[in-house]
Design an enzyme around this catalytic site. Structure first.
Site, PDB file in Angstrom:
ATOM      1  CD1 TRP A  43     -18.257  15.397  10.107  1.00 12.33           C
ATOM      2  CD2 TRP A  43     -18.131  13.513   8.886  1.00 12.33           C
ATOM      3  NE1 TRP A  43     -17.865  14.387  10.940  1.00 12.33           N
ATOM      4  CE2 TRP A  43     -17.780  13.220  10.218  1.00 12.33           C
ATOM      5  CE3 TRP A  43     -18.120  12.489   7.952  1.00 12.33           C
ATOM      6  CZ2 TRP A  43     -17.428  11.940  10.632  1.00 12.33           C
ATOM      7  CZ3 TRP A  43     -17.777  11.215   8.345  1.00 12.33           C
ATOM      8  CH2 TRP A  43     -17.425  10.943   9.682  1.00 12.33           C
ATOM      9  CB  THR A  66      -0.893   0.045   1.250  1.00 12.45           C
ATOM     10  OG1 THR A  66      -0.027   0.040   2.398  1.00 12.45           O
ATOM     11  CG2 THR A  66      -1.814  -1.140   1.334  1.00 12.45           C
ATOM     12  CE  LYS A  96     -13.554  14.175  11.663  1.00 13.86           C
ATOM     13  NZ  LYS A  96     -12.138  14.177  11.275  1.00 13.86           N
ATOM     14  CD  GLU A 125      -5.404  -2.045   1.917  1.00 12.03           C
ATOM     15  OE1 GLU A 125      -5.675  -1.492   0.840  1.00 12.03           O
ATOM     16  OE2 GLU A 125      -4.872  -1.447   2.869  1.00 12.03           O
TER      17      GLU A 125
HETATM   18  P1  ADP Z   1      -5.235   2.186  -5.379  1.00  9.77           P
HETATM   19  O1  ADP Z   1      -3.784   1.974  -5.488  1.00  9.77           O
HETATM   20  O2  ADP Z   1      -6.117   1.246  -6.077  1.00  9.77           O
HETATM   21  O3  ADP Z   1      -5.634   3.604  -5.595  1.00  9.77           O
HETATM   22  P2  ADP Z   1      -4.849   2.514  -2.690  1.00  9.77           P
HETATM   23  O4  ADP Z   1      -4.870   1.398  -1.747  1.00  9.77           O
HETATM   24  O5  ADP Z   1      -3.593   3.250  -2.972  1.00  9.77           O
HETATM   25  O6  ADP Z   1      -5.447   1.841  -3.931  1.00  9.77           O
HETATM   26  O7  ADP Z   1      -5.899   3.586  -2.365  1.00  9.77           O
HETATM   27  C1  ADP Z   1      -7.226   3.237  -2.166  1.00  9.77           C
HETATM   28  C2  ADP Z   1      -7.990   4.460  -1.803  1.00  9.77           C
HETATM   29  O8  ADP Z   1      -8.070   5.355  -2.912  1.00  9.77           O
HETATM   30  C3  ADP Z   1      -9.411   4.177  -1.436  1.00  9.77           C
HETATM   31  O9  ADP Z   1      -9.512   3.729  -0.104  1.00  9.77           O
HETATM   32  C4  ADP Z   1     -10.047   5.528  -1.664  1.00  9.77           C
HETATM   33  O10 ADP Z   1      -9.819   6.407  -0.578  1.00  9.77           O
HETATM   34  C5  ADP Z   1      -9.296   6.063  -2.842  1.00  9.77           C
HETATM   35  N1  ADP Z   1     -10.055   5.822  -4.079  1.00  9.77           N
HETATM   36  C6  ADP Z   1      -9.874   4.862  -4.994  1.00  9.77           C
HETATM   37  N2  ADP Z   1     -10.756   4.990  -5.996  1.00  9.77           N
HETATM   38  C7  ADP Z   1     -11.521   6.063  -5.704  1.00  9.77           C
HETATM   39  C8  ADP Z   1     -12.628   6.719  -6.344  1.00  9.77           C
HETATM   40  N3  ADP Z   1     -13.109   6.312  -7.511  1.00  9.77           N
HETATM   41  N4  ADP Z   1     -13.161   7.782  -5.713  1.00  9.77           N
HETATM   42  C9  ADP Z   1     -12.692   8.227  -4.541  1.00  9.77           C
HETATM   43  N5  ADP Z   1     -11.668   7.660  -3.909  1.00  9.77           N
HETATM   44  C10 ADP Z   1     -11.081   6.594  -4.480  1.00  9.77           C
END
Ligand code: ADP
Length: 545
Positions: free
Chosen positions: A448, A186, A443, A331
């Protein structure tokens, strides 16, 4: 009594073998680091993946040992995907955009035994190789002739020489489908990065679901361009899904600028592309500047961070391209939801449809999701009530690699759920809308404010290229929003004009207290805005009044 069906394990090697048999002459096209374009077929890819598997075994790597890659999207990277996982080892995709010390930390944590890299990353590898304690084999993804003569890296060899003498006819080993296949860390914006270890089973199930019509709808009639890097959650599963469906694959290599991506979309008659919003921003700007049109592109998957409605509109109204807004995370392999309309929504007026399409979409079968309140109780699907998003399913992590961080799951009466750290609403039709990451929510006075909503309004302004909304501490309201914005090249807009643009679009108390214009917003290793950096940068910023 058990069913009496063949009990064959789901395996990653079966994907490339299927593609080689049933789509043998379907092309895989790669822009190479070398600057030229490489073409071959699934049959060739399978042959060379088998050679990779044999070469990996010859290195003496044990079952489930990690083999790292540091590479752009290309055919050799694809062969490593299938070759390494196919022989029971774990392909660990390192993100070359990480800081060198982070890379070293991750490679050591993963205990990578071998590392294959594109030549464009030679300086990076030269800087870090001595610190990667467990890596015994270094392989440059090039011909023998292109191997740098005095790299200084002990035992460095070329990929082509490494696989040259191996057999391309061997059978793949058979093993438990729950065996580890791929490892991805991650982003680790807070704390150390954590590894997510995918299995053959989870990868195959994810590939099936990802190819469904209401997901990415991959097919043998598609030419697919994953701009999303193969080091970003396995290219969102597209390399596997393309092999499963026989879709043509088009790899952009290192050329991810608007001009290069546009040329490839046109020349390879790409019907579907996938990437994060910042990539499409570059593409759309390039097209606007040069008055260009798409001739083949039908749909594009956008995810990784929220896709602004203005971008979805631009693709649809100016280019006739459907945006599939998708949400997921490392994840989750990563696909959780994809936005496609339902039958009853097909005749809605265009504006209302846009409202639906801007959401993150519906769960694909295999992913269950729910929103919960602070007490852990599930909240209603009314499109209004927002809560913490939790997920469960067979391609969702149950633990981090090496048990890092303890048990990440929330255990309740109805089973274990993975808390995503995202906050959102779910409407009666099951459409998820992410309002924020819980740490980015603002907040204000007990209410929010969704930073995503505030950013979406800003980027709908014709002069704004990119915008991030962050919370600043406030003595009375607890927190108040600050907008950090980047103007489009040559465009002019003042702070006051931008703030008045919010009138009627959000509630008065949600309008940012201030706007600062910057040259650029820092982007992380996967192209997302780094709000933590902005929070540091604007810490102590004096808001007016
Ligand atoms: P990835 O590498 O697939 O982006 P990460 O684990 O780095 O996955 O990040 C995941 C996070 O990215 C999600 O928990 C969310 O906060 C954000 N995210 C992914 N896709 C979207 C989306 N379409 N809209 C808003 N947030 C998103």
């Amino acid at each position: 009594m058990l069913g009496s069906m063949q009990d064959l394990p789901l395996s990653i090697s079966s994907l490339i073998e299927f593609a080689a048999r049933h789509h043998h002459d379907t092309e895989i096209v790669s822009r190479r680091v070398e600057g030229d374009t490489h073409r071959y077929t699934y049959r060739d890819a399978a042959r060379r993946s088998r050679k990779v598997a044999a070469a990996v075994e010859r290195l003496g790597l044990g079952f489930s040992d990690r083999f790292a890659t540091l590479a752009w999207n290309g055919y050799r990277h694809l062969e490593l995907y299938f070759g390494i996982s196919g022989c029971g080892r774990v392909v660990h995709t390192l993100n070359p955009r990480l800081a060198p010390e982070q890379l070293v930390w991750i490679a050591n944590h993963a205990e990578d035994q071998a590392l294959a890299f594109d030549l464009s990353f030679l300086p990076l590898v030269q800087a870090v190789w001595r610190q990667c304690k467990t890596v015994r084999h270094w392989i440059a993804l090039c011909d023998e002739a292109a191997l740098p003569p005095a790299s200084g890296i002990d035992g460095l060899r070329s990929y082509e020489a490494w696989i040259a003498d191996e057999s391309d006819a061997r059978a793949w080993p058979v093993f438990d489908e729950r065996s580890a296949a791929a490892l991805c860390y991650t982003s680790g914006t807070t704390g150390n990065p954590k590894g997510v270890l995918y299995s053959h089973r989870s990868t195959l199930l994810h590939a099936y679901a990802g190819a469904l019509p209401d997901a990415l709808a991959l097919s043998a009639r598609d030419s697919v361009l994953p701009v999303v890097p193969m080091f970003h959650v396995n290219g969102w599963g597209i390399p596997y899904g393309a092999a499963m469906t026989g879709a043509k694959l088009v790899f952009p290599g290192p050329a991810l600028d608007g001009k290069s991506v546009y040329e490839l979309l046109q020349s390879e008659r790409v019907t579907m592309a996938a990437g994060v919003p910042t990539v499409w921003l570059m593409l759309l700007n390039h097209m606007q500047q040069h008055g260009l049109r798409f001739d083949h592109l039908k749909r594009t998957v956008i995810g990784g961070s929220a896709c602004p409605p203005a971008m979805i509109r631009s693709f649809r109204d100016e280019h006739g391209v459907t945006v599939l807004h998708a949400w997921g995370m490392t994840e989750m392999s990563p696909i959780g939801t994809v936005c496609n309309l339902k039958l009853a929504q097909r005749d809605l007026p265009a504006e209302e449809q846009l409202g639906v399409l801007a959401k993150q979409g519906r769960a694909v079968f295999g992913v269950d999701l729910r929103i919960v309140g602070p007490d852990g109780q599930e909240l209603p699907w009314d499109g209004q009530t927002s809560g913490d998003l939790q997920v469960q399913g067979p391609w969702i992590a149950s633990a981090y690699f090496k048990g890092e961080g303890g048990d990440p799951l929330v255990h309740t009466e109805d089973g274990p759920w993975f808390p995503t750290g995202d906050v959102g609403t779910i409407d009666a039709d099951g459409f998820l809308q992410i309002t924020d990451r819980s740490k980015d929510v603002i907040k204000s006075g007990g209410e929010w404010i969704s930073s995503i909503d505030i950013e979406n309004v800003a980027v709908a302004h014709p002069a704004i290229a990119m915008a991030a909304c962050i919370a600043l501490p406030h003595p009375k309201w607890d927190e108040r929003p600050l907008l950090v914005a980047v103007r489009k090249p040559g465009a002019a807009v003042t702070r006051e004009e931008l703030l008045s643009f919010y009138e009627g679009k959000v509630a008065k108390w949600q309008v940012p207290d201030d706007v600062v214009f910057v040259e650029a917003i820092p982007l992380g290793a996967t192209g997302k805005m780094q709000k933590n950096k902005l929070r540091e940068q604007f810490h102590g910023h004096a808001m007016p009044g």
